[in-house]
Design a protein around this motif. Structure first.
Motif, PDB file in Angstrom:
ATOM      1  N   GLU A 345       0.822  -1.211   0.000  1.00 30.35           N
ATOM      2  CA  GLU A 345       0.000   0.000   0.000  1.00 30.35           C
ATOM      3  C   GLU A 345       0.855   1.260   0.000  1.00 30.35           C
ATOM      4  O   GLU A 345       0.591   2.197  -0.739  1.00 30.35           O
ATOM      5  CB  GLU A 345      -0.925  -0.007   1.217  1.00 30.35           C
ATOM      6  N   LYS A 346       1.882   1.265   0.840  1.00 30.09           N
ATOM      7  CA  LYS A 346       2.626   2.517   1.029  1.00 30.09           C
ATOM      8  C   LYS A 346       3.631   2.796  -0.088  1.00 30.09           C
ATOM      9  O   LYS A 346       3.765   3.942  -0.522  1.00 30.09           O
ATOM     10  CB  LYS A 346       3.335   2.512   2.383  1.00 30.09           C
ATOM     11  N   PHE A 349       2.090   4.373  -3.094  1.00 31.56           N
ATOM     12  CA  PHE A 349       1.697   5.760  -2.848  1.00 31.56           C
ATOM     13  C   PHE A 349       2.912   6.682  -2.846  1.00 31.56           C
ATOM     14  O   PHE A 349       2.867   7.780  -3.411  1.00 31.56           O
ATOM     15  CB  PHE A 349       0.948   5.904  -1.527  1.00 31.56           C
ATOM     16  N   LEU A 512     -11.635  -2.075   0.655  1.00 28.27           N
ATOM     17  CA  LEU A 512     -10.750  -1.756  -0.464  1.00 28.27           C
ATOM     18  C   LEU A 512      -9.888  -2.978  -0.732  1.00 28.27           C
ATOM     19  O   LEU A 512      -8.775  -3.103  -0.231  1.00 28.27           O
ATOM     20  CB  LEU A 512      -9.884  -0.542  -0.124  1.00 28.27           C
ATOM     21  N   SER A 513     -10.413  -3.887  -1.520  1.00 29.86           N
ATOM     22  CA  SER A 513      -9.754  -5.170  -1.738  1.00 29.86           C
ATOM     23  C   SER A 513     -10.103  -5.661  -3.130  1.00 29.86           C
ATOM     24  O   SER A 513     -11.140  -5.312  -3.695  1.00 29.86           O
ATOM     25  CB  SER A 513     -10.224  -6.178  -0.685  1.00 29.86           C
ATOM     26  N   ASN A 543      -7.392   1.550   5.607  1.00 32.35           N
ATOM     27  CA  ASN A 543      -6.099   1.410   4.942  1.00 32.35           C
ATOM     28  C   ASN A 543      -5.140   0.711   5.890  1.00 32.35           C
ATOM     29  O   ASN A 543      -5.378   0.618   7.087  1.00 32.35           O
ATOM     30  CB  ASN A 543      -5.563   2.774   4.479  1.00 32.35           C
ATOM     31  N   TYR A 583      -3.992   9.819  -1.503  1.00 31.52           N
ATOM     32  CA  TYR A 583      -3.652   8.544  -0.870  1.00 31.52           C
ATOM     33  C   TYR A 583      -4.671   7.470  -1.223  1.00 31.52           C
ATOM     34  O   TYR A 583      -4.316   6.389  -1.716  1.00 31.52           O
ATOM     35  CB  TYR A 583      -3.567   8.705   0.652  1.00 31.52           C
ATOM     36  N   TYR A 584      -5.940   7.760  -0.985  1.00 29.95           N
ATOM     37  CA  TYR A 584      -6.961   6.751  -1.280  1.00 29.95           C
ATOM     38  C   TYR A 584      -7.154   6.577  -2.781  1.00 29.95           C
ATOM     39  O   TYR A 584      -7.498   5.483  -3.239  1.00 29.95           O
ATOM     40  CB  TYR A 584      -8.275   7.123  -0.590  1.00 29.95           C
ATOM     41  N   CYS A 586      -4.773   6.513  -4.877  1.00 29.33           N
ATOM     42  CA  CYS A 586      -3.731   5.554  -5.251  1.00 29.33           C
ATOM     43  C   CYS A 586      -4.190   4.127  -4.967  1.00 29.33           C
ATOM     44  O   CYS A 586      -3.942   3.209  -5.766  1.00 29.33           O
ATOM     45  CB  CYS A 586      -2.437   5.881  -4.502  1.00 29.33           C
ATOM     46  N   LEU A 587      -4.877   3.913  -3.841  1.00 26.77           N
ATOM     47  CA  LEU A 587      -5.370   2.571  -3.513  1.00 26.77           C
ATOM     48  C   LEU A 587      -6.405   2.110  -4.532  1.00 26.77           C
ATOM     49  O   LEU A 587      -6.365   0.966  -5.001  1.00 26.77           O
ATOM     50  CB  LEU A 587      -5.987   2.557  -2.108  1.00 26.77           C
ATOM     51  N   GLU A 590      -4.632   1.251  -7.790  1.00 27.96           N
ATOM     52  CA  GLU A 590      -3.939  -0.036  -7.762  1.00 27.96           C
ATOM     53  C   GLU A 590      -4.913  -1.197  -7.962  1.00 27.96           C
ATOM     54  O   GLU A 590      -4.563  -2.220  -8.555  1.00 27.96           O
ATOM     55  CB  GLU A 590      -3.208  -0.199  -6.420  1.00 27.96           C
TER      56      GLU A 590
END
Length: 1026
Positions: A345-346, A349, A512-513, A543, A583-584, A586-587, A590
């Protein structure tokens, strides 16, 4: 032969010269054969081990065999023959250990690969790799092994830069100098320098830039700093580490470890040594030094580490960003993670943030409803994973679900609302205690929302709804009810029947999966449109990295509710923090990026079953405020607008700001003290305004000054106060106060005095006002750009104190002064202390931000300073304030520290931006005046007000909202609409400024937009002329 040996016998330097001459003959095709025969004879002359040792003692060189295999099979043991001189690394435990570590890899590790070797001894490792593992190419960057290539039947060495070392080492370098190169420990500018690992750190970072994605870096490292330090050197740079081999070696006698003793003395770190080769308990450097001084031999661990990039593309992007002007923050980078989910995750980002900060010079304008990209990503996730056909125009973004709920209740203004007990805890205290009874003291009915708390269970909630018949219901769902859609449908039907609006919170069940679990609400929406009386609230909380980083969104398929939510968030919050959206976003990206676009046909949905016959709508006063407020204008990607109607600065982001932003996310485990901005804010307001604070002073922080201003308006309403705005105040603030149903009084300002407050007018108006709250923008007045000097402000505060007024002193638009001479800087401390002691009801609420003072280019941060206890209690009754995240606070603290230290880089960068604004102001003023506008002379800030004298009363043709052309007569209100439709330039009209006849422009635009704005002004003039 004898002459050669006689020359070598003189000294190590002479031997080195003789061997260089021999090497030149070996490389020359004409003399190569003779030289090869000579070398063979030389090898035979010192064939035995004893003769080889004698050769080293007498002739200062040695021909030595190294065996690569420990066993004998059908063939002879594999060996390498080397020519060694003391000024080059003599093979010893370090290089032997390294080769043993390489042996732990499978034989295929280097086959057909390109291998680079750096600093691993005298070069025998390179030849051993070529001999044993059959690589495609071997590059020896130091290239010290050429002289013994012929001894092993290698005819060519590949060197990417044969002259590299010649720049460092002259031909006549002494043997002592050459040997000293082995003890390299020069500072490299890395945090690991303190452990003597700076060169390794440099090699790692340079290796990251050139290694292929699946490439491997193998390092030979002494364990003196401790195994944890050695391993962390790699892991914090995004490398997976595998320790191939470890042994112990004796500490070189010529290496002084007193420097390590000194480090231990001044830090909690302890180095690792051992007593001899058999000791298994580590001792610190001080103990090792004492033991060695007493004649003991000390050793240290020697390890071979194999490293691979965890996420190669992203890690390379991060280090490319750091290399381009941000090396100072590389010591803060921490890409070590125990949990792969956290890393997954990080790291993406950080890579995305690095790309954004590298490629864009500022955070661009985003609609208050949320970044269009972010909203599109949310809609894309809903379409792809849950088959719900949403678009960005069905989604509004909020800082948190609490803010979303409060905003919805404010624009609907229900007399009665039922709210899930888990969602009501941060709502305003008056709502949770109000019963809409008559206020005996004021003799009027409070226009207050009454909130009844209810349990989170659908059957109990339905029972309450039927009995109490509320106008709004806000609830979540129990986990066991969320799996199917039946409970949701039951709530929809019940609220539809009584004409009640429903806001359903799905935060706890939204994942978020790539394999999200079943969700009954989303299943329902895949097959049926969301009814017009219902909306979905979702707070993004789950997150892996930041448990307290929240963004929320509201889904509505009803256009009226969507537009009202957009306007409400703009008035009450300004914007949701853009970094949080990144940030979100980017999630979501992905989760979407690996999927094929449009692979599934659009979902087919049934029509809405039936609409509620009568549903709680917006009050006429709310509709009137929202319709007359000059808020954000919707724009398409194809026809972007130029925004001179927003209180933001879009100048290039200065380097210290970029560095602080990136460092705040690159760090891990930021402590509370590292993100505590209070000391910095105290120092800032003291040095800038002479504003003093004590133990009773409270500092409150929010995502933006707007959110804090709104809370102050609510305090004014709660106290039954009258909010007084000088003519020529921020139009959005005035609209927000009206939206919150504040009692508002306008105080006229003097056009001959730059539309600033004067003592006479203020005194006359306060005589007629009960419980006055005075809003003053200063030192910089927004939107006029004038300045209040210290003496002026002190006189105004004295008048306010005489009438017991509360003063909202808004400094959030101050800090950019460019057109003034001998400005009388504020020093209000003594005056305020004296006035507060003479009148207990008088108080000053200092409101501020940093976007103007530090030109943070879109990064928002607001602060509020309160001194009066009763006001603090009232303020905290309105909970739910969206606070800045720890990363934002860390960024702000870094910048405040730089200001306090008078950082030359930061102060120079800010000065350059001020000069740019001054130049902009001069240029734009000339353009306006040449096109028929009367400009009020500005001294600071990023706003200009001007009167469209040339245009008033003239007619112009412009497009209608639907189709066709209409002709209008221009005045100071409709000129905004005309300019937008004709040129695409957004300005604020006189209805926003509150100054009859005067419009507002902001000049803190990106260069391209500023040029477009100039063209739009000229274009509009030419159209009116024609």
């Amino acid at each position: 032969m004898e002459a050669f040996l006689k020359q070598c016998e003189q000294s190590g330097d002479a031997a080195y010269g003789a061997l260089r001459s021999l090497l030149e003959r070996l490389e020359d095709p004409i003399t190569r054969t003779g030289a090869r025969i000579f070398l063979s004879d030389l090898q035979k002359r010192f064939a035995s081990k004893e003769e080889s040792e004698r050769c080293l003692q007498i002739y200062h060189f040695q021909i030595q065999d190294i065996y690569l295999e420990q066993y004998e099979g059908f063939q002879r043991r594999k060996k390498l023959t080397m020519m060694v001189i003391p000024s080059i690394f003599i093979p010893e435990d370090w290089s032997f250990t390294f080769f043993e570590g390489l042996n732990r890899h499978p034989d295929s590790i280097f086959k057909d690969k390109t291998v680079t070797e750096l600093g691993c001894g005298n070069g025998w490792i390179s030849i051993a790799i070529a001999e044993k593992w059959s690589p495609l190419k071997v590059f020896d960057l130091v290239n010290s092994c050429r002289i013994f290539l012929p001894l092993n039947h290698f005819h060519k060495i590949l060197n990417p830069n044969p002259d590299a070392m010649s720049k460092m080492i002259t031909e006549n370098a002494s043997e002592e100098f050459l040997h000293s190169l082995s003890n390299y420990c020069a500072l490299q500018g890395f945090v690991e320098d303190q452990f003597g690992l700076g060169l390794i750190a440099r090699a790692v970072e340079e290796g990251i830039s050139v290694i292929k994605s699946q490439g491997i870096m193998i390092f030979n490292m002494g364990g003196r700093p401790g195994q944890a330090v050695c391993k962390r050197l790699f892991e914090r740079r995004g490398l997976r580490v595998n320790k191939l081999w470890q042994t112990k070696v004796l500490q070189a006698a010529d290496t002084d470890i007193l420097a390590l003793v000194e480090i231990e003395k001044n830090s909690p770190h302890r180095f690792e040594f051992f007593m001899g080769l058999v000791g298994d308990q580590p001792i610190c450097a001080r103990s090792a030094w004492a033991y060695a001084k007493s004649g003991g031999r000390i050793s240290h661990a020697l390890s071979v580490y194999s490293c691979q990039l965890r996420q190669p593309t992203q890690v390379k992007t991060i280090f490319e960003f750091l290399r381009n002007g941000f090396k100072d923050i590389s010591s803060s980078l921490d890409l070590s993670f125990e949990d792969d989910f956290v890393a997954d995750e990080k790291i993406p980002f950080l890579s995305y943030l690095a790309s954004v900060l590298k490629e864009v010079s500022f955070f661009p304008y985003e609609p208050p409803a949320g970044s269009r990209r972010f909203r599109s990503l949310i809609a894309g996730f809903m379409r792809t994973y849950h088959h719900i056909p949403l678009t960005a125009d069905n989604i509004v973004v909020f800082p948190s679900r609490t803010v979303a709920i409060e905003s919805a209740l404010r624009f609907l203004s229900p007399h009665l609302a039922i709210v899930d007990e888990q969602l009501s805890r941060h709502l305003p205290r008056p709502w949770l205690t109000s019963l809409n009874i008559e206020n005996a003291e004021s003799g009027r009915k409070l226009e207050e929302v009454t909130v009844i708390e209810a349990p989170r269970q659908s059957d109990l909630m339905v029972e309450l709804i039927k009995k109490l018949k509320p106008e709004v219901v806000v609830t979540g769902m129990a986990k066991f009810e969320s799996v199917t859609g039946s409970a949701f449908e039951h709530l929809l039907d019940t609220t539809r029947e009584i004409g009640c609006r429903l806001f359903l919170d799905i935060s706890d069940h939204f994942e978020l999966s790539s394999l999200p679990s079943s969700n009954g609400v989303l299943k329902y929406l895949a097959g049926t449109p969301l009814p017009s009386h219902a909306a979905i609230i979702c707070g993004l909380l789950k997150n892996q990295v930041y448990s307290d980083l929240e963004v929320a969104f509201v889904i509505s398929e009803e256009e009226t509710i969507f537009k009202t939510l957009c306007k409400t968030v703009e008035l009450l919050q300004g914007n949701t923090a853009i970094i949080s959206q990144y940030y979100y976003g980017c999630l979501f990206h992905e989760l979407l990026t690996f999927q094929l676009a449009d692979r599934h046909p659009p979902a087919q949905r049934n029509g809405e079953l039936s609409k509620a016959s009568k549903v709680n709508g917006l009050s006429s006063s709310t509709i009137s405020v929202l319709d007359h407020a000059e808020l954000a204008i919707s724009e398409s990607d194809e026809s972007p607008l130029v925004h001179m109607d927003v209180d933001k600065i879009f100048l290039p982001m200065i380097t210290p700001v970029k560095a602080a932003i990136f460092e705040s996310f690159a760090r891990q485990n930021i402590t509370e003290s590292e993100s505590d901005v209070t000391c910095g804010i105290k120092q800032l307001i003291c040095s800038s305004y002479g504003f003093s604070s004590d133990n009773h002073t409270e500092f409150i922080y929010a995502d933006s000054p707007v959110a804090l201003f709104v809370r102050l308006v609510l305090c004014c309403v709660q106290e039954g106060g009258t909010l007084c705005f000088p003519t020529g105040s921020n139009g959005n603030y005035v609209s927000a106060a009206k939206f919150l149903k504040a009692n508002i009084v306008n105080i006229p300002t003097n056009p001959n005095y730059g539309f600033k407050l004067t003592e006479t007018i203020l005194t006359d108006r306060l005589k007629t006002v009960k419980k006055p709250w005075i809003y003053i923008s200063g030192p910089t007045v927004n939107p006029t750009g004038l300045l209040y000097g210290n003496e002026e402000m002190q006189k105004l505060l004295i008048i306010c104190a005489n009438f017991g007024a509360r003063v909202i002193l808004d400094t959030s638009f101050s800090g950019v002064e460019f057109n003034f001479n001998d400005f009388d800087a504020w020093n209000l401390g003594a005056t305020m202390e004296r006035l507060s002691s003479t009148n207990q009801t008088f108080s000053v609420c200092l409101l501020g931000g940093l976007s103007y003072m530090m030109l943070t280019s879109g990064l928002e941060f607001g602060f509020l300073i309160l001194n009066q206890m009763s006001l603090k209690d009232t303020f905290h009754g309105f909970a739910g304030l969206s606070k800045p995240h720890s990363t934002i606070r860390y960024t702000v603290k870094k910048l405040l520290d730089l200001i306090e230290k008078k950082s030359v880089d930061l102060l120079n960068a800010i000065a350059e931006q001020k000069q740019l604004l001054a130049s902009r102001y001069k240029h734009f003023k000339q353009t306006l005046e040449s096109c028929g506008w009367e400009v009020v002379e500005a001294q600071a800030g990023a706003s200009i007000v001007a009167k469209p004298s040339f245009y008033l009363g003239k007619t112009i043709k412009m497009p209608k909202d639907s189709s066709g052309i209409q002709e209008i007569k221009l005045d100071d209100s409709n000129i905004r609409e005309a300019m937008i439709k004709i040129t695409g330039l957004c300005i604020n009209s006189a209805a926003w400024t509150g100054i009859p006849g005067y419009c507002r422009f902001t000049i803190g635009l990106e260069d391209g937009d500023f040029k477009r704005a100039l063209d739009c002004i000229a274009k509009f003039k030419s159209l009116v002329d024609n």
